[in-house]
Design a protein around this motif. Structure first.
Motif, PDB file in Angstrom:
ATOM      1  N   GLN A 146       0.826  -1.208   0.000  1.00 12.92           N
ATOM      2  CA  GLN A 146       0.000   0.000   0.000  1.00 12.92           C
ATOM      3  C   GLN A 146       0.858   1.254   0.000  1.00 12.92           C
ATOM      4  O   GLN A 146       0.532   2.250  -0.658  1.00 12.92           O
ATOM      5  CB  GLN A 146      -0.917  -0.023   1.226  1.00 12.92           C
ATOM      6  N   HIS A 147       1.964   1.186   0.711  1.00 11.00           N
ATOM      7  CA  HIS A 147       2.861   2.345   0.749  1.00 11.00           C
ATOM      8  C   HIS A 147       3.435   2.624  -0.627  1.00 11.00           C
ATOM      9  O   HIS A 147       3.539   3.775  -1.060  1.00 11.00           O
ATOM     10  CB  HIS A 147       3.989   2.102   1.750  1.00 11.00           C
ATOM     11  N   ARG A 148       3.790   1.559  -1.356  1.00  6.33           N
ATOM     12  CA  ARG A 148       4.326   1.739  -2.707  1.00  6.33           C
ATOM     13  C   ARG A 148       3.262   2.334  -3.632  1.00  6.33           C
ATOM     14  O   ARG A 148       3.561   3.202  -4.455  1.00  6.33           O
ATOM     15  CB  ARG A 148       4.829   0.394  -3.247  1.00  6.33           C
ATOM     16  N   GLN A 149       2.026   1.876  -3.488  1.00  6.44           N
ATOM     17  CA  GLN A 149       0.950   2.431  -4.313  1.00  6.44           C
ATOM     18  C   GLN A 149       0.723   3.912  -4.009  1.00  6.44           C
ATOM     19  O   GLN A 149       0.534   4.728  -4.920  1.00  6.44           O
ATOM     20  CB  GLN A 149      -0.345   1.656  -4.055  1.00  6.44           C
ATOM     21  N   LEU A 150       0.748   4.241  -2.734  1.00  5.66           N
ATOM     22  CA  LEU A 150       0.550   5.635  -2.340  1.00  5.66           C
ATOM     23  C   LEU A 150       1.678   6.509  -2.871  1.00  5.66           C
ATOM     24  O   LEU A 150       1.443   7.629  -3.354  1.00  5.66           O
ATOM     25  CB  LEU A 150       0.486   5.740  -0.813  1.00  5.66           C
ATOM     26  N   LYS A 151       2.883   6.009  -2.774  1.00  9.76           N
ATOM     27  CA  LYS A 151       4.040   6.768  -3.262  1.00  9.76           C
ATOM     28  C   LYS A 151       3.942   7.013  -4.758  1.00  9.76           C
ATOM     29  O   LYS A 151       4.221   8.112  -5.249  1.00  9.76           O
ATOM     30  CB  LYS A 151       5.330   6.006  -2.935  1.00  9.76           C
ATOM     31  N   SER A 152       3.487   6.003  -5.474  1.00  8.93           N
ATOM     32  CA  SER A 152       3.334   6.128  -6.932  1.00  8.93           C
ATOM     33  C   SER A 152       2.274   7.161  -7.276  1.00  8.93           C
ATOM     34  O   SER A 152       2.475   8.005  -8.169  1.00  8.93           O
ATOM     35  CB  SER A 152       2.971   4.773  -7.530  1.00  8.93           C
ATOM     36  N   LEU A 153       1.150   7.126  -6.573  1.00 15.14           N
ATOM     37  CA  LEU A 153       0.084   8.097  -6.813  1.00 15.14           C
ATOM     38  C   LEU A 153       0.533   9.514  -6.486  1.00 15.14           C
ATOM     39  O   LEU A 153       0.186  10.472  -7.177  1.00 15.14           O
ATOM     40  CB  LEU A 153      -1.155   7.737  -5.990  1.00 15.14           C
ATOM     41  N   GLN A 154       1.337   9.624  -5.442  1.00 16.67           N
ATOM     42  CA  GLN A 154       1.828  10.949  -5.071  1.00 16.67           C
ATOM     43  C   GLN A 154       2.765  11.504  -6.135  1.00 16.67           C
ATOM     44  O   GLN A 154       2.694  12.691  -6.485  1.00 16.67           O
ATOM     45  CB  GLN A 154       2.540  10.874  -3.723  1.00 16.67           C
ATOM     46  N   GLU A 155       3.624  10.666  -6.649  1.00 13.53           N
ATOM     47  CA  GLU A 155       4.565  11.103  -7.679  1.00 13.53           C
ATOM     48  C   GLU A 155       3.839  11.520  -8.953  1.00 13.53           C
ATOM     49  O   GLU A 155       4.298  12.397  -9.681  1.00 13.53           O
ATOM     50  CB  GLU A 155       5.564   9.971  -7.971  1.00 13.53           C
ATOM     51  N   LYS A 156       2.683  10.909  -9.219  1.00 15.52           N
ATOM     52  CA  LYS A 156       1.892  11.262 -10.388  1.00 15.52           C
ATOM     53  C   LYS A 156       1.027  12.498 -10.146  1.00 15.52           C
ATOM     54  O   LYS A 156       0.411  13.014 -11.086  1.00 15.52           O
ATOM     55  CB  LYS A 156       0.989  10.089 -10.780  1.00 15.52           C
ATOM     56  N   GLY A 157       0.945  12.913  -8.881  1.00 11.78           N
ATOM     57  CA  GLY A 157       0.077  14.033  -8.548  1.00 11.78           C
ATOM     58  C   GLY A 157      -1.393  13.664  -8.544  1.00 11.78           C
ATOM     59  O   GLY A 157      -2.268  14.538  -8.702  1.00 11.78           O
ATOM     60  N   SER A 158      -1.684  12.370  -8.357  1.00 13.01           N
ATOM     61  CA  SER A 158      -3.069  11.883  -8.378  1.00 13.01           C
ATOM     62  C   SER A 158      -3.656  11.980  -6.966  1.00 13.01           C
ATOM     63  O   SER A 158      -3.743  10.991  -6.229  1.00 13.01           O
ATOM     64  CB  SER A 158      -3.127  10.434  -8.882  1.00 13.01           C
ATOM     65  N   LYS A 159      -4.069  13.168  -6.591  1.00 14.78           N
ATOM     66  CA  LYS A 159      -4.507  13.405  -5.217  1.00 14.78           C
ATOM     67  C   LYS A 159      -5.823  12.708  -4.894  1.00 14.78           C
ATOM     68  O   LYS A 159      -5.988  12.134  -3.803  1.00 14.78           O
ATOM     69  CB  LYS A 159      -4.620  14.912  -4.964  1.00 14.78           C
ATOM     70  N   LYS A 160      -6.783  12.760  -5.797  1.00 15.57           N
ATOM     71  CA  LYS A 160      -8.060  12.096  -5.532  1.00 15.57           C
ATOM     72  C   LYS A 160      -7.884  10.587  -5.393  1.00 15.57           C
ATOM     73  O   LYS A 160      -8.458   9.960  -4.486  1.00 15.57           O
ATOM     74  CB  LYS A 160      -9.071  12.405  -6.648  1.00 15.57           C
ATOM     75  N   GLU A 161      -7.086   9.999  -6.292  1.00 13.68           N
ATOM     76  CA  GLU A 161      -6.846   8.561  -6.217  1.00 13.68           C
ATOM     77  C   GLU A 161      -6.107   8.219  -4.930  1.00 13.68           C
ATOM     78  O   GLU A 161      -6.346   7.168  -4.317  1.00 13.68           O
ATOM     79  CB  GLU A 161      -6.047   8.089  -7.431  1.00 13.68           C
ATOM     80  N   PHE A 162      -5.194   9.094  -4.512  1.00  8.62           N
ATOM     81  CA  PHE A 162      -4.464   8.902  -3.262  1.00  8.62           C
ATOM     82  C   PHE A 162      -5.450   8.843  -2.091  1.00  8.62           C
ATOM     83  O   PHE A 162      -5.371   7.965  -1.228  1.00  8.62           O
ATOM     84  CB  PHE A 162      -3.471  10.044  -3.066  1.00  8.62           C
ATOM     85  N   ILE A 163      -6.385   9.786  -2.058  1.00  8.68           N
ATOM     86  CA  ILE A 163      -7.367   9.827  -0.973  1.00  8.68           C
ATOM     87  C   ILE A 163      -8.285   8.612  -1.028  1.00  8.68           C
ATOM     88  O   ILE A 163      -8.607   8.008   0.003  1.00  8.68           O
ATOM     89  CB  ILE A 163      -8.190  11.128  -1.038  1.00  8.68           C
ATOM     90  N   HIS A 164      -8.721   8.238  -2.243  1.00 11.41           N
ATOM     91  CA  HIS A 164      -9.600   7.074  -2.379  1.00 11.41           C
ATOM     92  C   HIS A 164      -8.915   5.813  -1.853  1.00 11.41           C
ATOM     93  O   HIS A 164      -9.555   4.983  -1.199  1.00 11.41           O
ATOM     94  CB  HIS A 164     -10.005   6.876  -3.839  1.00 11.41           C
ATOM     95  N   LEU A 165      -7.618   5.664  -2.126  1.00  8.48           N
ATOM     96  CA  LEU A 165      -6.877   4.522  -1.576  1.00  8.48           C
ATOM     97  C   LEU A 165      -6.772   4.653  -0.062  1.00  8.48           C
ATOM     98  O   LEU A 165      -6.925   3.664   0.668  1.00  8.48           O
ATOM     99  CB  LEU A 165      -5.478   4.435  -2.205  1.00  8.48           C
ATOM    100  N   GLY A 166      -6.535   5.885   0.386  1.00  7.09           N
ATOM    101  CA  GLY A 166      -6.455   6.111   1.827  1.00  7.09           C
ATOM    102  C   GLY A 166      -7.741   5.722   2.541  1.00  7.09           C
ATOM    103  O   GLY A 166      -7.709   5.215   3.672  1.00  7.09           O
ATOM    104  N   GLN A 167      -8.883   5.941   1.889  1.00  6.81           N
ATOM    105  CA  GLN A 167     -10.171   5.614   2.504  1.00  6.81           C
ATOM    106  C   GLN A 167     -10.333   4.117   2.756  1.00  6.81           C
ATOM    107  O   GLN A 167     -11.140   3.714   3.594  1.00  6.81           O
ATOM    108  CB  GLN A 167     -11.309   6.112   1.613  1.00  6.81           C
ATOM    109  N   THR A 168      -9.566   3.298   2.051  1.00  8.27           N
ATOM    110  CA  THR A 168      -9.651   1.844   2.235  1.00  8.27           C
ATOM    111  C   THR A 168      -8.728   1.354   3.342  1.00  8.27           C
ATOM    112  O   THR A 168      -8.786   0.172   3.700  1.00  8.27           O
ATOM    113  CB  THR A 168      -9.284   1.116   0.932  1.00  8.27           C
TER     114      THR A 168
END
Length: 490
Positions: A260-282
């Motif tokens: 999950q940390h790797r996925q979050l890091k990848s989303l952050q590097e892409k600037g995908s804030k909404k997707e980051f939050i949606h993953l965080g909600q899980t």
């Protein structure tokens, strides 16, 4: 909020005479220092505005100088009076009462009304500096921050200002931090002291603490993640929510594994804030507030515990005397009622003298009566200096649940709360909060009926086994131990 008058002081007046000052504390901290005549004036105003049949009893005037015993008796009576006024939904929410407290706070701290710059922290460590008056109340400061950030008016109520203390040691090693920081810097651990209220002046509150450890933090003030969508539809709201999610992960308030940390890091590097939050909600504990380590009597007296609030529950990570760690959750829908109590305890100095301001600490306890199984109710007690904040969290969860159950609008509720239309007695000394499951019937037939839908309650042990996805061997596994009542059962 918890109001108390734990001590009095003899002070000198302008003409050289002396008078007795009554120190009003909120959440165990001095808020203001007032004379009997000031409180009497407030009482007369309230009585004139709302009628004699509404206001609580006020200690009578005395012709002669009070003896020490009479001063103590008046102190106790005034304390009960302040608690009763604050507890009353009408009086406690009145601008008359709140403005009295704000003015008294400013006079006590001897801070003149002038324009100042006040720093408000954001979750990502940045600060927003707003130009305000020292006499501006909490809502005024929140509006100033929203204006500076360009946050729309209809979203202001989704956020609140919190007093936090940084540099707090996490104590129990129940919650593990993620290896490596998403922001690239070391996260600062914080403790949420309280949510700033309508009766206080944020600049005066933070200045009077005289410590660089305390800050005012902007943070979301709702619990149901379904309302994240309202916030994310706005650019500024999205950035604030994203920053808070990242911050909560960094501090270990939200648990993640390596994948999950790797996925979050990848989303952050892409600037995908909404997707980051949606993953965080899980993720586990998304949207929770974590409190300092404290003490509980469940399942045994004197157990160390880390309490966190979120998802309409209080979550416990308990360290038993045998060093075993267990986890469980208490749903607000199964709490019959709760209360906050305070007491003064002597500081360990080898003396048995009565408490004084320099020799005593305030001990706060949150106790709730919980429907464990069938018709078995049990009191659970938490001893914590953050007991008031825990109670406020419980009450705000109840508010949201009741609005949702009635089909009301969370937007309207939050905006009304921001505008000062929704006020509740969050916690009073030895006064129960409005219960969800309370029944006027002394036999508690309503609770017995509801209990037929509930299973037994127990704390789960926490697995210590490692897995490929674990950050450490002390991560948590399994579902919550306690099953709550669904919304249809409210």
């Amino acid at each position: 909020m918890h109001f108390s008058i734990p001590e009095t002081e003899v002070r000198s007046g302008e003409n050289g005479s002396t008078y007795v000052a009554y120190n009003i504390h909120v959440n165990g901290v001095l808020h203001c220092r007032v004379r009997y005549s000031q409180l009497l004036g407030l009482h007369e105003q309230i009585k004139k505005e709302y009628g004699s049949n509404v206001v609580p009893a006020f200690p009578p005037k005395k012709i002669f100088t009070l003896t020490p015993a009479e001063v103590e008796q008046r102190r106790e009576q005034l304390e009960k009076y302040m608690q009763a006024v604050r507890q009353d939904p009408l009086l406690g929410a009145s601008e008359m009462f709140n403005s009295f407290l704000r003015k008294a706070q400013q006079e006590t701290q001897q801070i003149p009304t002038e324009e100042v710059a006040l720093d408000i922290c954001l979750s990502n460590g940045q600060k927003v500096t707003v130009n305000i008056l020292t006499s501006d109340q909490t809502e005024d400061v929140l509006d100033a921050v929203a204006t500076k950030l360009d946050l729309p008016d209809d979203l202001v109520g989704y956020f609140s200002l919190f007093l936090v203390r940084e540099g707090v040691d996490g104590g129990l090693t129940c919650w593990k931090k993620v290896p490596g920081e998403l922001w690239g810097g070391k996260p600062v651990n914080i403790a949420v002291v309280r949510k700033l209220q309508e009766f206080e002046l944020p600049y005066v509150s933070i200045t009077s603490l005289r410590s660089s450890e305390f800050h005012i933090l902007l943070r979301k003030s709702y619990w149901d993640m379904a309302y994240d969508g309202d916030v994310m539809d706005n650019r500024v709201g999205l950035n604030l929510l994203y920053a808070q999610t990242v911050s909560d992960i960094e501090r270990g308030w939200i648990l993640v594994n390596k994948d999950q940390h790797r996925q979050l890091k990848s989303l952050q590097e892409k600037g995908s804030k909404k997707e980051f939050i949606h993953l965080g909600q899980t993720l586990k504990y998304y949207g929770y507030i974590k409190f300092d380590p404290c003490i509980t009597d469940f399942p045994e007296k004197g157990c160390q515990v880390i309490v966190s609030a979120g998802n309409n529950e209080l979550n416990f990570h308990v360290k038993l005397p045998n060093e075993q760690i267990k986890e469980g959750s208490f749903k607000v829908t199964r709490m019959r009622c709760w209360r906050v109590t305070s007491s003064q305890v002597p500081i360990a100095n080898g003396t048995t003298n009565p408490c004084s301001a320099s020799k005593c600490d305030v001990k706060l306890e949150l106790a709730f009566e919980y429907l464990m199984s069938k018709d078995r109710l049990q009191w659970v007690t938490i001893t914590s200096q953050q007991a008031i904040m825990m109670s406020i969290c419980l009450q705000s969860m109840v508010d949201e649940l009741m609005v949702k159950k009635s089909g009301g609008s969370i937007k309207k509720m939050l905006r009304k709360r921001h505008n000062g239309s929704i006020h509740r007695s969050d916690s009073q000394q030895a006064v129960k909060s409005p219960p969800l499951l309370d029944s006027p019937d002394p036999n508690r037939e309503q609770i017995v009926k509801l209990s037929t839908k509930l299973s037994s309650v127990s704390l789960r042990g926490i697995s210590a086994s490692n897995s490929a996805n674990d950050i450490s061997g002390n991560d948590f596994h399994g579902n919550y131990a306690f099953e709550g009542i669904g919304d249809d059962d409210l």
